[in-house]
Design an enzyme around this catalytic site. Sequence first.
Site, PDB file in Angstrom:
ATOM      1  N   ASN A 153       0.847  -1.188   0.000  1.00 52.09           N
ATOM      2  CA  ASN A 153       0.000   0.000   0.000  1.00 52.09           C
ATOM      3  C   ASN A 153       0.885   1.241   0.000  1.00 52.09           C
ATOM      4  OD1 ASN A 153      -1.888   1.989   0.353  1.00 52.09           O
ATOM      5  ND2 ASN A 153      -2.950   0.993   2.049  1.00 52.09           N
ATOM      6  N   ASN A 213      -5.919   6.420  -1.491  1.00 52.52           N
ATOM      7  CA  ASN A 213      -6.770   5.838  -2.532  1.00 52.52           C
ATOM      8  C   ASN A 213      -7.344   4.473  -2.136  1.00 52.52           C
ATOM      9  OD1 ASN A 213      -4.751   3.915  -2.901  1.00 52.52           O
ATOM     10  ND2 ASN A 213      -3.973   4.809  -4.797  1.00 52.52           N
ATOM     11  N   ASP A 214      -7.223   4.105  -0.861  1.00 52.58           N
ATOM     12  CA  ASP A 214      -7.713   2.789  -0.431  1.00 52.58           C
ATOM     13  C   ASP A 214      -9.200   2.615  -0.727  1.00 52.58           C
ATOM     14  OD1 ASP A 214      -5.165   2.463   0.409  1.00 52.58           O
ATOM     15  OD2 ASP A 214      -5.633   2.202   2.537  1.00 52.58           O
ATOM     16  N   GLY A 237      -6.034  -2.519   0.054  1.00 52.96           N
ATOM     17  CA  GLY A 237      -5.352  -1.240  -0.130  1.00 52.96           C
ATOM     18  C   GLY A 237      -4.066  -1.275  -0.919  1.00 52.96           C
ATOM     19  N   ASP A 281      -1.595  -1.123  -4.015  1.00 50.15           N
ATOM     20  CA  ASP A 281      -1.791  -0.277  -5.191  1.00 50.15           C
ATOM     21  C   ASP A 281      -0.535  -0.205  -6.048  1.00 50.15           C
ATOM     22  OD1 ASP A 281      -0.142   1.453  -3.672  1.00 50.15           O
ATOM     23  OD2 ASP A 281      -1.875   2.512  -2.851  1.00 50.15           O
ATOM     24  N   ASP A 312      -6.449 -14.233 -19.713  1.00 47.68           N
ATOM     25  CA  ASP A 312      -7.207 -15.066 -18.788  1.00 47.68           C
ATOM     26  C   ASP A 312      -8.160 -16.006 -19.536  1.00 47.68           C
ATOM     27  OD1 ASP A 312      -8.038 -15.549 -15.951  1.00 47.68           O
ATOM     28  OD2 ASP A 312      -9.965 -14.817 -16.704  1.00 47.68           O
ATOM     29  N   GLU A 342      -3.859 -18.436 -20.765  1.00 41.59           N
ATOM     30  CA  GLU A 342      -4.092 -19.362 -19.659  1.00 41.59           C
ATOM     31  C   GLU A 342      -4.798 -20.602 -20.228  1.00 41.59           C
ATOM     32  OE1 GLU A 342      -6.249 -19.534 -15.267  1.00 41.59           O
ATOM     33  OE2 GLU A 342      -7.208 -18.460 -16.926  1.00 41.59           O
TER      34      GLU A 342
END
Length: 619
Positions: free
Chosen positions: A134, A139-140, A159, A161, A330, A359
């Site tokens: 964090n 910006n959490d 949190g 980032d 993905d 994947e």
Amino acid sequence: MKTIYAVLTLSIASAAFSQKTLERVEPAFWWKGMKNPELQILVYGKDIAHNEISLSDGIRVKDIQKVENPNYAFITVNTNEINVPKFTINVKKGKKSLETYTYELKQRNPGSADRESFTSKDVMYLIMPDRFANGDEKNDSNPELTEKADRNLPNGRHGGDLKGIINNLDYIQNLGATTVWLTPVNEDNEKVYSYHGYAQTDLYKIDARYGTNEEYRNLSRELNKRNMKLVMDYVTNHWGVSHWMIKDLPAKDWIHWFNDGDKGFKRSNYKTTTQFDTNASEIDKKYALDGWFDTTMPDINQKNPLVLKYLTQNAIWWIEYAELGGFRVDTYPYNDKDAMAKWTKAITDEYPKFNIVGETWLYTAGQISAWQKNSKTGEAAGYNSNLPSVMDFMLFADMPKALKEKEGWNTGMIRIYDSFTSDFLYPDINNILVFFENHDTERWNEIFNADPKAYKMGLTLISTVRGIPQIYYGSEIGMRGDKNKGGDADIRRDFPGGWKSDKQNVFNPAGQTPEQQDFFQFTQKLLNWRKGKEVIHTGKTKNYVPQDGVFTYFRYNEKESIMVILNNNEKDQALDLKRFEESLKGFSKGKDVISGKEWMLHNNIVIPAKTSLIIELEK
């Protein structure tokens, strides 16, 4: 279908009620000098298709495509015909001007088309950003995004980032990793369980709880300064149910619906083996490919040309804007395979050296290799994916079994050997991703009770065989996590030291416990040694069938040779070197890469129990 259409109609009507005439333009800008000069601009706003849309400066509009929902129009232009850096999109009703938008065609960075991407020279470090560090507590949480940070919730936002990753690039670089793969960081504005990022709600915007688009590009640039690369986790198969386009669908066929589902929803049967099963029923294939991953993840219809164009341009936009060094895609086999072949080719046509790894979560080399570009197995099914790289889930599945089982005819280390006997199926064997865990699997150190010997054997293997090794954040300090008991959250624990309140900071080697240092120092030495070893990156392989729980193989080229020995026994083992004469001919001694110990090659080598050796051969 009546229920489906009713839901769709209601979603269109409710969304349109509050819209402006021109609410969104995507992509917001583009670049001159792309190989494919055709650009499709999505404009979105209340009843925009009922108005007159034109461009300034006499720019010719090749096509304006309108769809079922009047809130959308798709403008196609040829950028080679546009000789101004900026032009205006005008929306009028009669003589009245309703909205304008200034569109910019930027200049590309020098050499952008020839950018380097990740290869077998690299080691990929996988990070789940919310759980790593964090760097900006402000910006959490974000007032415009639903889920707020609560580190006490295992499945909540914690949190982590982009700033936290940037702050710790020294750690990643010193560890020996050269490429960073982040799980998705685009906006995921679902109500709960949004931290993983796979239910994206805006494909052109970084989630504000991670940072900004500019910070994402800054992370890429900071990596590039270190001769490292950023890999984006790209999701083509599904979006989040709260995605702005899902809330106001352009057309019914933008996503997949089911007559026999719950209001159109039906969960995938996850049997993507049906993609190449020549005997598969159509209903099973449909449920596999068109079924939703979850109730919050509508399945996107790549067969729709507008959808495919949107996904293609978005991918290219991020490569160009954020100066990316690769994609990991993905759930690759869940997509329409013909559409994805076009998607991949469009990207690699623009960037010939750009690497994309899919994947391919299947368990046999025949099934996995079919997804790699120019595969003979794919060709036998009448298909070429154009996908440069795939993930070796066969080796992934065999490794823990091999190390835990008793040795037998088809158990123990023979499993690993057998994995490699299928290498002939891959058209580009050096361009496959090798790993023993990731963000979706049980932690390796949980499987082996944080035994450093098991970790060292596993890391030795993936770091010295063909392909691109990928490690998962925290394994290098012995991090554990029990998926069976704690679910996904437990295999995605917070990295110690990533938060100011953490009692321990393992980003600083001095703050690591002796046990953590054992894991870390081995990883650091091995990965940094690997950086300069062309023989490992592109050399040939010679395998020797495992005997008595010991697997030995050589990586070699015209310049050098490396001998790798993995002893999975509970006891020390003596190796008779005469068996390896064809690979040892001309060499008289060798040095262990990790310990520096020298070995004379005219004697037997005694390798300790549950130990790996990497020996550089010398004449």
